[in-house]
Write a protein that holds these residues in place. Structure first.
Motif, mmCIF file in Angstrom:
data_model
loop_
_atom_site.group_PDB
_atom_site.id
_atom_site.type_symbol
_atom_site.label_atom_id
_atom_site.label_comp_id
_atom_site.label_asym_id
_atom_site.label_seq_id
_atom_site.Cartn_x
_atom_site.Cartn_y
_atom_site.Cartn_z
ATOM 1 N N TYR A 99 52.440 73.325 13.555
ATOM 2 C CA TYR A 99 53.496 73.395 12.386
ATOM 3 C C TYR A 99 52.892 72.905 10.894
ATOM 4 C CZ TYR A 99 56.284 72.736 16.450
ATOM 5 O OH TYR A 99 56.912 72.879 17.911
ATOM 6 N N TYR A 108 54.743 71.732 7.464
ATOM 7 C CA TYR A 108 55.792 71.679 6.466
ATOM 8 C C TYR A 108 55.696 71.171 5.276
ATOM 9 C CZ TYR A 108 58.417 70.758 11.010
ATOM 10 O OH TYR A 108 59.037 71.138 12.327
ATOM 11 N N PRO A 120 61.483 67.296 5.410
ATOM 12 C CA PRO A 120 60.451 68.422 5.493
ATOM 13 C C PRO A 120 61.034 69.580 5.867
ATOM 14 C CG PRO A 120 59.992 66.522 7.001
ATOM 15 C CD PRO A 120 61.361 66.169 6.534
ATOM 16 N N LEU A 138 60.079 73.516 7.306
ATOM 17 C CA LEU A 138 59.158 74.360 7.972
ATOM 18 C C LEU A 138 58.620 75.384 7.234
ATOM 19 C CD1 LEU A 138 57.384 74.558 10.674
ATOM 20 C CD2 LEU A 138 59.429 76.192 11.177
ATOM 21 N N GLN A 153 55.035 78.326 11.898
ATOM 22 C CA GLN A 153 54.743 77.610 13.105
ATOM 23 C C GLN A 153 53.960 78.594 13.888
ATOM 24 O OE1 GLN A 153 58.582 76.829 15.137
ATOM 25 N NE2 GLN A 153 57.553 76.970 16.896
ATOM 26 N N GLN A 174 51.948 79.215 17.412
ATOM 27 C CA GLN A 174 51.868 79.207 19.140
ATOM 28 C C GLN A 174 50.249 79.747 19.347
ATOM 29 O OE1 GLN A 174 53.693 77.561 20.940
ATOM 30 N NE2 GLN A 174 52.788 78.085 22.890
ATOM 31 N N VAL A 185 54.644 82.469 14.958
ATOM 32 C CA VAL A 185 56.084 82.663 15.377
ATOM 33 C C VAL A 185 57.146 82.595 14.507
ATOM 34 C CG1 VAL A 185 55.275 82.062 17.943
ATOM 35 C CG2 VAL A 185 56.305 80.256 16.707
ATOM 36 N N ASP A 186 56.935 81.825 13.496
ATOM 37 C CA ASP A 186 57.829 81.553 12.720
ATOM 38 C C ASP A 186 57.287 81.315 11.064
ATOM 39 O OD1 ASP A 186 61.203 80.217 12.392
ATOM 40 O OD2 ASP A 186 60.052 80.764 10.653
ATOM 41 N N SER A 195 59.301 82.305 8.348
ATOM 42 C CA SER A 195 60.442 82.765 7.497
ATOM 43 C C SER A 195 60.546 82.314 5.888
ATOM 44 C CB SER A 195 61.539 83.023 8.153
ATOM 45 O OG SER A 195 61.759 81.567 8.851
ATOM 46 N N GLN A 196 60.122 81.031 5.952
ATOM 47 C CA GLN A 196 60.302 80.021 4.719
ATOM 48 C C GLN A 196 58.918 80.083 4.008
ATOM 49 O OE1 GLN A 196 63.758 77.367 4.463
ATOM 50 N NE2 GLN A 196 63.090 77.005 6.531
ATOM 51 N N GLY A 255 55.014 75.089 23.183
ATOM 52 C CA GLY A 255 55.972 75.854 23.045
ATOM 53 C C GLY A 255 57.334 75.044 22.106
ATOM 54 N N GLY A 256 57.181 73.881 22.377
ATOM 55 C CA GLY A 256 57.719 72.771 21.575
ATOM 56 C C GLY A 256 59.399 72.885 22.130
ATOM 57 N N ARG A 257 59.856 73.566 23.024
ATOM 58 C CA ARG A 257 61.119 73.423 23.218
ATOM 59 C C ARG A 257 61.552 71.965 23.770
ATOM 60 N NH1 ARG A 257 64.069 78.271 26.392
ATOM 61 N NH2 ARG A 257 63.712 79.279 24.155
ATOM 62 N N GLN A 261 57.570 66.222 18.124
ATOM 63 C CA GLN A 261 56.331 66.818 17.349
ATOM 64 C C GLN A 261 55.614 65.553 16.999
ATOM 65 O OE1 GLN A 261 57.650 69.517 14.045
ATOM 66 N NE2 GLN A 261 58.737 70.962 15.672
ATOM 67 N N TYR A 279 63.558 60.555 13.204
ATOM 68 C CA TYR A 279 62.144 60.324 13.059
ATOM 69 C C TYR A 279 62.299 59.180 11.962
ATOM 70 C CZ TYR A 279 60.252 64.487 15.387
ATOM 71 O OH TYR A 279 60.166 65.519 16.394
ATOM 72 N N ASP A 318 67.229 70.779 16.963
ATOM 73 C CA ASP A 318 66.257 71.708 17.512
ATOM 74 C C ASP A 318 67.195 72.798 17.835
ATOM 75 O OD1 ASP A 318 64.307 71.344 20.684
ATOM 76 O OD2 ASP A 318 64.973 73.068 19.551
ATOM 77 N N TYR A 328 61.142 79.970 20.936
ATOM 78 C CA TYR A 328 60.402 78.820 20.756
ATOM 79 C C TYR A 328 61.496 77.610 19.944
ATOM 80 C CZ TYR A 328 56.464 81.176 21.690
ATOM 81 O OH TYR A 328 55.651 81.943 22.156
ATOM 82 N N ASN A 329 61.198 76.326 19.911
ATOM 83 C CA ASN A 329 62.142 75.482 19.309
ATOM 84 C C ASN A 329 61.700 75.322 17.604
ATOM 85 O OD1 ASN A 329 59.864 73.654 19.094
ATOM 86 N ND2 ASN A 329 61.053 71.976 18.837
#
Lengths: 115, 113
Positions: free
Chosen positions: A33, A35, A43, A45, A48, A50, A55-56, A58-59, A98-100, A104, B35, B92, B98-99
């Motif tokens: 990631y 940030y 922070p 994002l 991101q 994988q 996978v992301d 958008s920002q 995948g981080g689910r 982090q 965090y 999350d 994904y997360n």
């Protein structure tokens, strides 16, 4: 184990110049990631990965920011051209798979000042 | 967009006192994480609480989660000067399989000797 490495730690540039940041995640971590943390804020994002796929994003301000993760390991984040509002700390983080539902791990960050 | 909102924004206490920070969020979550960030450093993960858990402990840390109120709290007991830092909650949320962590603006904690 070694943590997330980032370089440089500090960078000062003038507006309209370009800059690149480098990140080496924890070995074996599939997710990476980037940030942006503006002073006084949490922070945000930007992108991101994988492995080496996005996978992301958008920002991510795609007109000036770009990022890549070659071979699913190291990553670089580039800003071209920089604006005053890009002054911030850029944090890289990684997580196992995948981080689910997992934490982090953050690097020390790169503090960017745009003058 | 930032989903989590921490309260208070700043907190100043004496060593030995307890510190309580609150976090509210807006959408459904898989888990919520706290965090810590020392000045000029990266973030360090403190604790993760899943959506089906109500309370979790780790050393001097106690986290609660109320999904009906969409809120969480972090309690640091018997605070020390070394606890001086910014504390962030991060939700999350599902994002394309994904997360995705969404951070709040943080609570700045100052612990005075």
């Amino acid at each position: 184990e070694a943590g997330v490495a980032q370089s440089p730690r500090y960078k000062i540039i003038e507006k309209r110049q370009s800059v690149a940041f480098w990140c080496n995640p924890i070995s074996g971590h599939a997710t990476l990631y980037w940030y942006q943390q503006i002073l006084g804020q949490g922070p945000k994002l930007l992108i991101q990965f994988q492995n080496n796929g996005v996978v992301d994003d958008s920002q991510l301000p795609k007109d000036r920011f770009s990022a890549e993760r070659l071979k699913g390991v190291d990553s670089t984040l580039k800003i071209q051209p920089a604006k005053l509002e890009d002054s911030a700390v850029y944090l890289c983080a990684s997580s196992p798979a995948g981080g689910r539902g997992s934490e982090q791990y953050f690097g020390p960050g790169t503090r960017l000042t745009v003058t | 967009s930032q989903q989590g909102e921490e309260d208070p924004q700043a907190l100043s206490i004496q060593e030995g006192e307890n510190a309580t920070m609150n976090c509210s969020y807006k959408t459904s979550i898989n888990n919520l994480q706290w965090y810590r960030q020392n000045s000029g450093r990266g973030l360090v993960h403190l604790i993760l609480i899943r959506s089906n858990e109500r309370e979790k402990h780790s050393g001097r840390l106690r986290v609660t989660l109320d999904t009906s109120k969409k809120s969480s709290s972090l309690l640091i007991t018997a605070s020390r000067a070394a606890d001086t830092a910014s504390y962030f909650c991060a939700t999350d949320a599902p994002s394309g399989g994904y997360n995705k962590l969404i951070f709040g603006a943080g609570t700045r904690l100052a612990v005075h000797p």
